[in-house]
Design a protein around this motif. Structure first.
Motif, PDB file in Angstrom:
ATOM      1  N   ALA A 185      30.868  17.594  19.328  1.00 25.17           N
ATOM      2  CA  ALA A 185      30.465  18.962  19.607  1.00 25.17           C
ATOM      3  C   ALA A 185      29.264  19.063  20.530  1.00 25.17           C
ATOM      4  CB  ALA A 185      30.171  19.685  18.297  1.00 25.17           C
ATOM      5  N   SER A 186      28.938  20.306  20.903  1.00 25.43           N
ATOM      6  CA  SER A 186      27.830  20.594  21.797  1.00 25.43           C
ATOM      7  C   SER A 186      26.509  20.610  21.036  1.00 25.43           C
ATOM      8  CB  SER A 186      28.039  21.957  22.458  1.00 25.43           C
ATOM      9  OG  SER A 186      27.982  22.990  21.485  1.00 25.43           O
ATOM     10  N   THR A 188      24.407  23.092  20.984  1.00 24.31           N
ATOM     11  CA  THR A 188      24.306  24.382  20.292  1.00 24.31           C
ATOM     12  C   THR A 188      25.134  24.389  19.018  1.00 24.31           C
ATOM     13  OG1 THR A 188      23.863  25.634  22.315  1.00 24.31           O
ATOM     14  CG2 THR A 188      24.788  26.849  20.467  1.00 24.31           C
ATOM     15  N   GLY A 189      26.362  23.902  19.093  1.00 27.23           N
ATOM     16  CA  GLY A 189      27.228  23.907  17.919  1.00 27.23           C
ATOM     17  C   GLY A 189      26.610  23.164  16.751  1.00 27.23           C
ATOM     18  N   MET A 190      26.016  22.009  17.039  1.00 23.26           N
ATOM     19  CA  MET A 190      25.398  21.222  15.979  1.00 23.26           C
ATOM     20  C   MET A 190      24.082  21.838  15.514  1.00 23.26           C
ATOM     21  SD  MET A 190      27.603  18.906  15.271  1.00 23.26           S
ATOM     22  CE  MET A 190      28.614  20.415  15.422  1.00 23.26           C
ATOM     23  N   ALA A 191      23.354  22.475  16.430  1.00 22.83           N
ATOM     24  CA  ALA A 191      22.111  23.150  16.043  1.00 22.83           C
ATOM     25  C   ALA A 191      22.396  24.312  15.108  1.00 22.83           C
ATOM     26  CB  ALA A 191      21.370  23.633  17.288  1.00 22.83           C
ATOM     27  N   VAL A 192      23.438  25.075  15.414  1.00 28.24           N
ATOM     28  CA  VAL A 192      23.810  26.204  14.553  1.00 28.24           C
ATOM     29  C   VAL A 192      24.269  25.696  13.189  1.00 28.24           C
ATOM     30  CG1 VAL A 192      25.399  28.141  14.251  1.00 28.24           C
ATOM     31  CG2 VAL A 192      24.405  27.681  16.493  1.00 28.24           C
ATOM     32  N   GLY A 193      25.107  24.659  13.185  1.00 29.86           N
ATOM     33  CA  GLY A 193      25.564  24.088  11.921  1.00 29.86           C
ATOM     34  C   GLY A 193      24.400  23.596  11.082  1.00 29.86           C
ATOM     35  N   TYR A 194      23.470  22.913  11.722  1.00 27.05           N
ATOM     36  CA  TYR A 194      22.293  22.408  11.003  1.00 27.05           C
ATOM     37  C   TYR A 194      21.472  23.562  10.443  1.00 27.05           C
ATOM     38  CZ  TYR A 194      17.875  19.996  10.126  1.00 27.05           C
ATOM     39  OH  TYR A 194      16.732  19.503   9.536  1.00 27.05           O
ATOM     40  N   PHE A 195      21.263  24.603  11.233  1.00 25.06           N
ATOM     41  CA  PHE A 195      20.445  25.734  10.787  1.00 25.06           C
ATOM     42  C   PHE A 195      21.054  26.409   9.563  1.00 25.06           C
ATOM     43  CE2 PHE A 195      18.984  30.043  10.544  1.00 25.06           C
ATOM     44  CZ  PHE A 195      17.669  30.024  10.994  1.00 25.06           C
ATOM     45  N   VAL A 196      22.328  26.775   9.643  1.00 25.68           N
ATOM     46  CA  VAL A 196      22.909  27.578   8.563  1.00 25.68           C
ATOM     47  C   VAL A 196      23.111  26.768   7.289  1.00 25.68           C
ATOM     48  CG1 VAL A 196      23.997  29.163  10.196  1.00 25.68           C
ATOM     49  CG2 VAL A 196      25.312  27.207   9.335  1.00 25.68           C
ATOM     50  N   VAL A 231      35.970  13.230  14.731  1.00 21.45           N
ATOM     51  CA  VAL A 231      36.719  14.390  15.237  1.00 21.45           C
ATOM     52  C   VAL A 231      36.867  14.254  16.753  1.00 21.45           C
ATOM     53  CG1 VAL A 231      36.725  16.889  15.537  1.00 21.45           C
ATOM     54  CG2 VAL A 231      35.918  15.894  13.391  1.00 21.45           C
ATOM     55  N   PRO A 232      38.101  14.254  17.257  1.00 22.08           N
ATOM     56  CA  PRO A 232      38.295  14.074  18.698  1.00 22.08           C
ATOM     57  C   PRO A 232      38.145  15.379  19.466  1.00 22.08           C
ATOM     58  CG  PRO A 232      40.411  14.279  17.634  1.00 22.08           C
ATOM     59  CD  PRO A 232      39.378  14.350  16.533  1.00 22.08           C
ATOM     60  N   ARG A 241      39.101  19.566  26.377  1.00 23.41           N
ATOM     61  CA  ARG A 241      38.526  20.889  26.123  1.00 23.41           C
ATOM     62  C   ARG A 241      37.786  20.841  24.796  1.00 23.41           C
ATOM     63  NH1 ARG A 241      39.481  25.467  23.198  1.00 23.41           N
ATOM     64  NH2 ARG A 241      41.385  24.678  22.242  1.00 23.41           N
ATOM     65  N   ARG A 242      36.545  21.266  24.812  1.00 26.71           N
ATOM     66  CA  ARG A 242      35.791  21.309  23.573  1.00 26.71           C
ATOM     67  C   ARG A 242      36.346  22.399  22.669  1.00 26.71           C
ATOM     68  NH1 ARG A 242      30.977  18.614  23.217  1.00 26.71           N
ATOM     69  NH2 ARG A 242      29.988  17.883  25.134  1.00 26.71           N
ATOM     70  N   TYR A 243      36.138  22.205  21.394  1.00 28.22           N
ATOM     71  CA  TYR A 243      36.411  23.289  20.461  1.00 28.22           C
ATOM     72  C   TYR A 243      35.498  24.464  20.831  1.00 28.22           C
ATOM     73  CZ  TYR A 243      38.941  20.199  17.224  1.00 28.22           C
ATOM     74  OH  TYR A 243      39.846  19.353  16.639  1.00 28.22           O
ATOM     75  N   THR A 244      35.912  25.680  20.493  1.00 23.69           N
ATOM     76  CA  THR A 244      35.037  26.824  20.694  1.00 23.69           C
ATOM     77  C   THR A 244      33.800  26.656  19.817  1.00 23.69           C
ATOM     78  OG1 THR A 244      35.989  28.158  18.908  1.00 23.69           O
ATOM     79  CG2 THR A 244      37.036  28.314  21.091  1.00 23.69           C
ATOM     80  N   MET A 245      32.754  27.427  20.117  1.00 22.94           N
ATOM     81  CA  MET A 245      31.522  27.313  19.339  1.00 22.94           C
ATOM     82  C   MET A 245      31.780  27.613  17.862  1.00 22.94           C
ATOM     83  SD  MET A 245      28.490  26.364  20.075  1.00 22.94           S
ATOM     84  CE  MET A 245      28.352  26.762  21.814  1.00 22.94           C
ATOM     85  N   ARG A 246      32.600  28.614  17.614  1.00 24.96           N
ATOM     86  CA  ARG A 246      32.910  28.975  16.233  1.00 24.96           C
ATOM     87  C   ARG A 246      33.633  27.823  15.529  1.00 24.96           C
ATOM     88  NH1 ARG A 246      37.348  31.573  13.986  1.00 24.96           N
ATOM     89  NH2 ARG A 246      36.909  32.527  11.960  1.00 24.96           N
ATOM     90  N   GLU A 247      34.550  27.162  16.212  1.00 22.59           N
ATOM     91  CA  GLU A 247      35.274  26.036  15.621  1.00 22.59           C
ATOM     92  C   GLU A 247      34.341  24.860  15.349  1.00 22.59           C
ATOM     93  OE1 GLU A 247      39.638  26.838  17.709  1.00 22.59           O
ATOM     94  OE2 GLU A 247      38.117  25.651  18.744  1.00 22.59           O
ATOM     95  N   GLN A 248      33.428  24.611  16.281  1.00 16.15           N
ATOM     96  CA  GLN A 248      32.473  23.517  16.092  1.00 16.15           C
ATOM     97  C   GLN A 248      31.630  23.726  14.836  1.00 16.15           C
ATOM     98  OE1 GLN A 248      30.125  22.583  19.641  1.00 16.15           O
ATOM     99  NE2 GLN A 248      31.752  23.404  20.927  1.00 16.15           N
ATOM    100  N   VAL A 249      31.118  24.939  14.687  1.00 16.20           N
ATOM    101  CA  VAL A 249      30.279  25.245  13.526  1.00 16.20           C
ATOM    102  C   VAL A 249      31.089  25.138  12.239  1.00 16.20           C
ATOM    103  CG1 VAL A 249      28.910  27.053  12.402  1.00 16.20           C
ATOM    104  CG2 VAL A 249      28.722  26.704  14.881  1.00 16.20           C
TER     105      VAL A 249
END
Length: 286
Positions: A185-186, A188-196, A231-232, A241-249
């Motif tokens: 993931a990106s 941002t995606g990992m930062a959001v996941g970590y935060f929440v 996760v590939p 193609r990356r997963y969308t931000m919502r999918e990453q989180v």
């Protein structure tokens, strides 16, 4: 420095007015040139009014004559937003603006969210801005699309969220930058996941979670941390193609929940039809 205080004869006169929906309709009926409206911008402004986030600034509406009789040169989006919100707001009205000024109205560069955060002195402002924005989206519309006009967040709301949790956002950006080096993931995606997740479970010590993701040492099959690192990238027509931000989180939260709950997971995914998983809560005793 000497500044000439003499006003040009054509200078418009500013006037602070509480514009009601009824007044907005009257002013719009006296529009000189009908620009094509960006209804997404109207929705965005109306939402700000409804949320009581509307702020009085130097930007307002402009007429070529007095308020009672002048024709509208600028301010269609603001006036339509007042009508849609159904709420009166204070706006500066500039009376007597020459019609010759119309071609140069709204030609300046809009202030971006990153610009808004520049005064904080933080590093990695694009990631910080994106992280804050997506945390807000997670909290307010977890099961809706996080792109498009419906997902726009006012800059003032971004700054307010930062001021409320600056330390947590700073840590989240640092962790997101590090974790993203080892997973799909990106930043941002990992930062959001970590935060929440850490916000929901502040009692959980995350050091071993982070160590497992970044080093992968001694992880057995079924460990959610190992599953997250495996996760590939999604592929479409031969291109990555990356997963969308919502999918990453969502995938991050799935892995976290399983790890906190001691569950075994060998494969992680997220379907577009699924609802956003919520982080397990583990609070400090108070």
């Amino acid at each position: 420095m000497d500044i000439d205080s003499g006003l040009p004869l054509s200078a418009p006169t500013p006037r602070l007015v509480q514009v009601t929906p009824a007044m907005a309709e009257i002013l719009l009926s006296r529009t000189v040139v009908n620009r094509r409206l960006d209804w997404g911008q109207v929705d965005f402004l109306a939402d700000s009014i409804i949320r009581e986030e509307w702020q009085l600034t130097h930007q307002g509406i402009a007429l070529d004559g007095p308020l009672d009789t002048g024709y509208l040169l600028d301010g269609q989006h603001r006036l339509n937003a007042v009508i849609k919100a159904g709420v009166a707001v204070w706006i500066f009205v500039f009376e007597g603006l020459p019609r010759t000024a119309f071609p140069v109205l709204d030609t300046g560069k809009r202030r971006s969210g990153v610009d808004t955060l520049s005064s904080t002195g933080e590093k990695y402002l694009p990631v910080l801005y994106s992280t804050i924005r997506h945390v807000i989206l997670f909290k307010n519309m977890p099961d809706s699309s996080w792109s498009g006009n419906g997902a726009r967040i006012a800059n003032g709301r971004i700054l307010a969220a930062y001021n409320e949790d600056s330390g947590m956002y700073r840590d989240a950006v640092a962790m997101g930058r590090e974790i993203s080096k080892h997973v799909f993931a990106s930043q941002t995606g990992m930062a959001v996941g970590y935060f929440v997740t850490t916000e929901a479970a502040p009692a959980v010590k995350v050091a071993s979670w982070i160590d497992g993701l970044t080093s992968g040492a001694n992880l057995e099959v079924g460990d959610p941390r190992l599953a997250l690192t495996k996760v590939p990238h999604m592929k479409k027509r031969g291109a990555k193609r990356r997963y969308t931000m919502r999918e990453q989180v969502a995938i991050y939260i799935k892995a976290w929940n399983a790890w906190v709950g001691g569950e075994k997971v060998e494969k992680l995914n997220f379907k577009k039809t699924e609802n956003m998983p919520m982080p397990v809560e583990a609070k400090f005793d108070r």
